[in-house]
Design an enzyme around this catalytic site. Structure first.
Site, PDB file in Angstrom:
ATOM      1  N   MET A  24      12.751   5.515  -6.211  1.00  0.00           N
ATOM      2  CA  MET A  24      11.953   6.317  -7.152  1.00  0.00           C
ATOM      3  C   MET A  24      12.601   6.243  -8.532  1.00  0.00           C
ATOM      4  SD  MET A  24      11.212   9.635  -4.711  1.00  0.00           S
ATOM      5  CE  MET A  24      12.892   9.738  -4.069  1.00  0.00           C
ATOM      6  N   CYS A 108       4.670  -1.349  -7.138  1.00  0.00           N
ATOM      7  CA  CYS A 108       4.462  -0.432  -8.267  1.00  0.00           C
ATOM      8  C   CYS A 108       3.077  -0.649  -8.872  1.00  0.00           C
ATOM      9  CB  CYS A 108       5.526  -0.640  -9.336  1.00  0.00           C
ATOM     10  SG  CYS A 108       5.338   0.487 -10.735  1.00  0.00           S
ATOM     11  N   LYS A 147       8.801  -4.475  -0.574  1.00  0.00           N
ATOM     12  CA  LYS A 147       7.963  -3.280  -0.458  1.00  0.00           C
ATOM     13  C   LYS A 147       6.618  -3.615  -1.091  1.00  0.00           C
ATOM     14  CE  LYS A 147       7.923   1.715  -1.291  1.00  0.00           C
ATOM     15  NZ  LYS A 147       6.681   1.901  -2.042  1.00  0.00           N
ATOM     16  N   HIS A 175       3.258   0.247   1.982  1.00  0.00           N
ATOM     17  CA  HIS A 175       2.617   1.467   1.479  1.00  0.00           C
ATOM     18  C   HIS A 175       1.119   1.307   1.744  1.00  0.00           C
ATOM     19  CE1 HIS A 175       2.344   4.654  -1.952  1.00  0.00           C
ATOM     20  NE2 HIS A 175       1.461   4.869  -0.993  1.00  0.00           N
ATOM     21  N   ASN A 210       1.415   9.403   3.192  1.00  0.00           N
ATOM     22  CA  ASN A 210       0.959  10.555   4.010  1.00  0.00           C
ATOM     23  C   ASN A 210       2.111  11.271   4.722  1.00  0.00           C
ATOM     24  OD1 ASN A 210      -1.511   9.479   3.291  1.00  0.00           O
ATOM     25  ND2 ASN A 210      -2.030   8.755   5.334  1.00  0.00           N
TER      26      ASN A 210
END
Length: 474
Positions: A24, A108, A147, A175, A210
């Site tokens: 993050m 991102c 990712k 994600h 979630n």
């Protein structure tokens, strides 16, 4: 030691990590990672680092990685954003001795990633990504991981994941949202996409999206079959999420501030974390929200946090025996999830704000200023935001920026510099003397050798006396 791969890397190097704190920006710094590890996190990522800046700037490397080395902060994965195979590998080579793996950010979705051409905006460039992963896999002594975000189509997402695995990716975090799902349009992450990827690849897969409580973690692992679950926003609002606890906010706030004293970080990081932790309480005690935004020191932030704790204790004594209100599961002083407003709710708020602003502009009212303008006015009481009082600048003939008042070409400095250089001309207004310097250079080259030496030496080398210099030239 030989480089471990796939499931062997996940089980031996990462200790079979199932509870993962996401990378993050400005939020997963060392102090926060240590706090999360104390409360159930088994693997952490650094904030996303820019590979190009990491290669060229030693201070950036020092501030973002080298000074944050801590034995308790392992296993650790360093994440980079990049769009060039050579630059990505150079950055990874500089970081590999300080971590257990290197991650390439392909998830991102923000506008800055679009402008910089990285993150989720590379997901259509499969040839480039293949070259980046292959080169990193060949050159690094630690595994390379990725990712990603999903495509709307499940089959394309599966082929994307398989391509990355074939290139050399040893662990994949998926994600379950597309790059368009962000902000008010975030919606629900698709575990169906994640489950399809997990079944199609032979490397460990982490799920992201979630995750607001430990029950979500267990349900996600059961529904998708992934090896681990990553949390970002859920972790920011409750760092004890992976413990299955919802403690009082001040308990974690005080522990985090103690860690910051041991492992300092920019005050903006600390302030952002406190805003997240105290989010629900700051909806009740809004005057302290302004205080938290204004304080300039760590101790000032700690004092506001202490005041929030006292207010919460007063609220606890008054609300004993009552049920939480406002549609939240716990009272505001308890760590709990934050649920983003849906697009309908968000659009209503935006429509209201737009109509209000349009009305203000129509009436010409300057009494109500935005918070940003109010802050500027606090710093400079004489500042005005009335458009009619703004100075009018003549524009550059070429680019539209304000031109120099004394520019001989009627251009801004940037355009003037290009033209003066091209035409070998002077512009005294901008202090550009290309013609003058050229004439001096030609005159110097045409001077006798003895005079050149005296000009190079200057008055200082001749004792600093001007008359000695003039006599020597005569």
């Amino acid at each position: 030691m030989p480089k471990l791969q796939g499931f062997e890397f996940w089980s031996r190097t990462l200790g079979g990590a199932r509870h993962v704190v996401a990378p993050m920006v400005d939020q997963s710094e060392l102090a926060w990672r240590l706090l999360s590890r104390r409360h159930g996190a088994q693997l952490c990522y650094t904030p996303m680092l820019h590979a190009q800046v990491f290669v060229r700037d030693a201070n950036y490397r020092k501030e973002n990685l080298y000074c944050e080395v801590c034995p308790e902060d392992r296993p650790l994965i360093v994440q980079f954003c990049a769009n060039d195979p050579e630059v990505f590998v150079q950055a990874a080579l500089l970081a590999q001795d300080y971590c257990d793996a290197i991650d390439l950010n392909l998830g991102c979705p923000q506008m800055i990633a679009k402008r910089g051409h990285y993150g989720a905006f590379l997901q259509e460039e499969w040839d480039l990504l293949q070259r980046m992963i292959q080169l990193a896999h060949e050159k690094l002594s630690v595994p390379v991981t990725c990712k990603i975000r999903v495509f709307p189509e499940i089959d394309k997402t599966v082929r994307y994941a398989q391509m990355l695995e074939k290139a050399g990716c040893q662990l994949l975090t998926v994600h379950g949202r597309t790059k368009e799902q962000k902000g008010l349009l975030s919606g629900t992450a698709s575990w169906e996409h994640i489950r399809a990827v997990q079944k199609a690849v032979t490397i460990p897969v982490f799920a992201n999206g979630n995750i607001q409580c430990l029950r979500d973690v267990e349900r996600c692992i059961q529904d998708t079959g992934v090896q681990g679950v990553m949390s970002a926003e859920g972790n920011l609002h409750n760092p004890a999420l992976f413990e299955g606890r919802s403690p009082a906010v001040w308990e974690l706030a005080e522990e985090y501030l103690d860690l910051v004293r041991q492992h300092p970080c920019p005050l903006s990081f600390v302030r952002a974390h406190l805003f997240k932790l105290w989010y629900h309480t700051l909806q009740v005690h809004q005057q302290l929200r302004e205080e938290l935004a204004k304080v300039k020191t760590l101790e000032g932030i700690a004092a506001v946090s202490q005041e929030l704790k006292l207010r919460c204790e007063e609220d606890m004594s008054r609300q004993e025996g009552e049920e939480p209100s406002g549609g939240v599961p716990f009272f505001h002083w308890i760590c709990q999830p934050y649920f983003r407003p849906g697009p309908k709710e968000g659009s209503k708020e935006n429509m209201g704000a737009c109509s209000k602003r349009a009305l203000e502009e129509e009436e010409g009212s300057m009494d109500i200023l935005s918070k940003n303008k109010q802050k500027k006015q606090l710093r400079n009481p004489h500042k005005t935001f009335d458009p009619s009082l703004k100075p009018k600048y003549a524009k550059c003939d070429q680019c539209g920026n304000p031109k120099g008042n004394r520019c001989v070409f009627n251009l801004c400095r940037g355009c003037c510099k290009k033209r003066a250089f091209k035409e070998t001309a002077d512009c005294p207004g901008h202090g550009l003397l290309f013609k003058t310097k050229l004439e001096k250079s030609l005159a110097w080259k045409g001077a006798p050798p003895q005079q050149q030496e005296l000009q190079e030496a200057g008055p200082r080398d001749l004792g600093g006396f001007p008359e000695v210099m003039s006599n020597a030239l005569v």
